[in-house]
Design an enzyme around this catalytic site. Structure first.
Site, short mmCIF file in Angstrom:
data_model
loop_
_atom_site.label_atom_id
_atom_site.label_comp_id
_atom_site.label_asym_id
_atom_site.label_seq_id
_atom_site.Cartn_x
_atom_site.Cartn_y
_atom_site.Cartn_z
N SER A 14 -2.38 10.89 -6.00
CA SER A 14 -2.53 9.24 -6.09
C SER A 14 -3.89 9.51 -5.17
O SER A 14 -5.15 9.15 -5.39
CB SER A 14 -1.34 8.82 -5.73
N GLY A 15 -4.32 10.13 -4.38
CA GLY A 15 -5.26 9.75 -3.06
C GLY A 15 -6.59 10.55 -3.64
O GLY A 15 -7.45 10.81 -3.64
N CYS A 43 3.58 10.62 -6.35
CA CYS A 43 4.40 9.16 -6.96
C CYS A 43 4.48 9.64 -8.82
O CYS A 43 5.95 8.48 -8.46
CB CYS A 43 3.09 8.76 -6.44
N CYS A 48 7.44 7.53 -7.04
CA CYS A 48 7.46 6.45 -7.50
C CYS A 48 7.99 6.05 -8.97
O CYS A 48 8.77 4.99 -8.44
CB CYS A 48 5.95 5.47 -7.17
N LYS A 51 11.50 7.07 -10.09
CA LYS A 51 12.44 6.42 -9.11
C LYS A 51 12.73 5.36 -9.63
O LYS A 51 13.96 4.26 -9.88
CB LYS A 51 12.50 6.34 -7.71
N ALA A 115 -4.72 26.34 -4.02
CA ALA A 115 -6.09 26.14 -3.34
C ALA A 115 -5.79 26.47 -2.34
O ALA A 115 -5.62 25.00 -1.93
CB ALA A 115 -6.95 25.01 -3.77
N TYR A 178 13.51 4.76 3.73
CA TYR A 178 13.39 3.88 2.15
C TYR A 178 14.76 5.09 0.69
O TYR A 178 14.72 4.51 0.48
CB TYR A 178 11.89 4.45 1.69
N GLU A 182 17.04 4.16 -1.69
CA GLU A 182 16.97 3.70 -2.75
C GLU A 182 18.15 4.94 -3.52
O GLU A 182 18.89 4.01 -4.46
CB GLU A 182 15.53 3.92 -2.87
N ARG A 204 16.41 1.53 9.82
CA ARG A 204 16.21 0.83 11.66
C ARG A 204 14.72 0.18 11.76
O ARG A 204 14.54 -0.43 12.54
CB ARG A 204 16.95 2.30 12.28
N GLY A 261 13.28 12.05 5.72
CA GLY A 261 11.57 12.46 6.01
C GLY A 261 10.85 12.89 5.23
O GLY A 261 11.44 14.55 4.93
N THR A 310 1.86 5.21 -1.67
CA THR A 310 0.86 6.05 -2.74
C THR A 310 -0.46 4.71 -2.54
O THR A 310 -1.61 5.12 -2.64
CB THR A 310 1.44 5.73 -3.77
N HIS A 434 9.63 -24.49 -8.20
CA HIS A 434 11.28 -25.59 -8.42
C HIS A 434 11.34 -25.26 -9.63
O HIS A 434 11.15 -25.54 -11.00
CB HIS A 434 11.35 -26.71 -8.25
N GLU A 439 10.53 -20.75 -3.04
CA GLU A 439 9.82 -21.67 -2.84
C GLU A 439 10.17 -22.08 -1.86
O GLU A 439 9.96 -22.77 -0.77
CB GLU A 439 10.39 -22.65 -3.59
#
Ligand code: NDP
Length: 451
Positions: A14-15, A43, A48, A51, A115, A178, A182, A204, A261, A310, A434, A439
């Protein structure tokens, strides 16, 4: 000194792809990018995206149940993992091709190669060739961390789950963050018997009241949760994993999924030799401009271990490109980043937990927990929660925690108001939509607690 490129990006996640594309197409830089596995990174290829598609697949049984509650006849049938996986693989191929095309259309040269950094301006590709660049961007992400114990080689991680030939009948999931939560919900929804161990309470680091509601409902749906437990050893007998836990229990599983982790992917990358400072966990140390102590080398995303999300990596990559190659220096604001945990029920969160806010000063806490109309009508016991943590003195909303279907969609909207510094009175001045669940966020009049 002349270089082969203005920018060499290591990592096509992503980055990295955002930085490369913006530097090349918006700022005219000569850019190359090396990716050792598949374009798109964690991701897109093993995080992501697959998943979330599995989340959708796993929600079907409860949708069918709900459908029956509305008077339709419908049968759940059975889930065909092979058919799903074939479609998933094709979708990931499609997305990977889009990422690659995006780079090529922007004029970025893509090397399908590992690389390594060999100096402030040089990288070496797997074929031994050396490329020089005025700037190097390290965007290699992270990888799952599995603690050391007897039999650790018998576990799988989130990298492997999408590639399984068959779904296990009975799985042990270790971890409580996470990914563990999940996948506990996903696999349970797909019909797998799920047992989950964690050394501490699940989720936690999140708001206690929100996480308690999620964990209660995960357990109520049939996930067997044990906290305060760690795995001591795993023995493989045939295809069965025999797990001995710290409480002395011995249980058999078809698979053991570790989600304890993720760690930065810097092993063997050559950064130390090039003089780049790393944190004790291997993360690349950067300043607020994503610059390392070696001025020509920058790093963005999970490898910097700031916030492992991400959209944060994308922001960091974009800001880097604008700063170094455009005329618009930009830092990334890491405050009030909303996120969602795609458990069932889903969790959306932004800002401080109640405990974190209390530690800063007096707060007012607004909570509404209720059975939502849609599932309640169908006869489901599901409960949802809307929670606002408000600073007493300024009335600024410091935290918002939503446990509900589509909580991720809701928290995205709330995050805009929070980023603007909205107060509780401004939430309340907004007329409700509503009938919706959200709401409640603008109709809670009386704090349930002052703390
Ligand atoms: P997390 O940091 O979220 O959770 C790690 C879990 O493993 C915690 O429950 C932790 O327990 C436990 N743990 C850590 N070390 C050990 C150990 N040595 N032995 C036993 N248990 C251990 O990590 P994840 O792997 O779930 O996810 C990594 C990151 O990826 C997340 O932090 C998140 O930023 C990102 N992510 C985001 C998603 C999203 O936005 N929906 C989805 C998936 C990942 P304890 O609480 O005691 O520390």
């Amino acid at each position: 000194m002349s270089f082969d490129y203005d920018l060499f990006v290591i990592g096509g996640g992503s980055g990295g792809v955002r930085a490369a594309r913006i530097a090349a197409s918006e700022h005219g830089a000569r850019v190359a990018l090396a990716e050792e596995y598949r374009m798109g990174g964690t991701c897109v290829i093993r995080g992501c995206v697959p998943k979330k598609l599995m989340v959708y697949a796993s929600a079907v049984p409860s949708i069918i149940e709900e459908v029956r509650g509305y008077g339709w006849s419908a049968e759940t049938g059975s889930f065909d993992w092979g058919a799903f996986r074939t479609k998933l693989d094709a979708e990931l191929d499609r997305l990977e091709a889009i990422y690659r095309r995006g780079q090529e259309n922007a004029g970025v040269t893509v090397f399908d190669s590992r690389a390594t950094v060999i100096g402030p301006h040089e990288v070496r590709l797997a074929d031994g060739s050396v490329k020089s660049a005025k700037h190097i961007l390290v965007a290699v992400g992270g990888r799952p961390f599995v603690p050391d114990f007897a039999g650790a080689e018998h576990v799988i991680t989130s990298n492997d789950i999408f590639k399984l030939d068959t779904l296990p009948k009975r799985v042990l999931i270790v971890g409580g963050g996470y990914i563990a939560c999940e996948f506990a919900c996903i696999l349970h929804g797909l019909g797998v018997k799920v047992v989950q161990y964690n050394r501490s309470p699940l989720l936690r680091s999140f708001d206690t009241e929100a996480r308690d509601l999620i964990v209660d409902q995960m357990a109520a749906r049939g996930i067997e949760i044990h906290t305060g437990v760690v795995v001591q050893s795993i023995e493989k007998r045939g295809e069965t994993r025999v797990v001995t836990c710290s409480r002395g229990c011995v249980e058999e599983f078809d698979q053991v999924l570790y989600a304890t982790g993720r760690v930065p992917n810097t092993d063997g990358l050559g950064l130390e030799a090039a003089g780049v400072q790393l944190a004790p966990n291997g993360a690349v140390t950067v300043d607020e401009w994503s610059q390392t102590n070696v001025p020509s080398i920058y790093a963005v995303g999970d490898v910097t271990d700031r916030i492992q999300l991400t959209p944060v990596a994308i922001r960091e990559g974009h800001a880097f490109a604008d700063t170094v190659f455009g005329a618009t220096p930009r830092k990334v604001d890491h405050d009030l980043v909303a996120s969602a945990v795609f458990t069932q029920p889903e969790f959306g969160t932004c800002g401080l937990t109640e405990d974190e806010a209390r530690a800063r000063g007096p707060v007012e806490v607004y909570v509404s927990t209720f059975k939502p109309m849609k599932t309640s009508f169908a006869g489901a016991p599901d409960r949802v929660m809307m929670k606002l943590v408000v600073e007493k003195e300024t009335q600024v909303v410091l935290g918002c925690h939503i446990v509900a279907p589509d909580a991720g969609e809701m928290i995205q909207m709330v995050a805009i108001a929070m980023k603007m510094g909205a107060t509780k009175a401004q939430f309340d001045a907004t007329v409700a939509v509503h009938p919706t669940m959200a709401e409640e966020l603008v109709t809670m009049r009386t704090p349930v607690r002052h703390a």
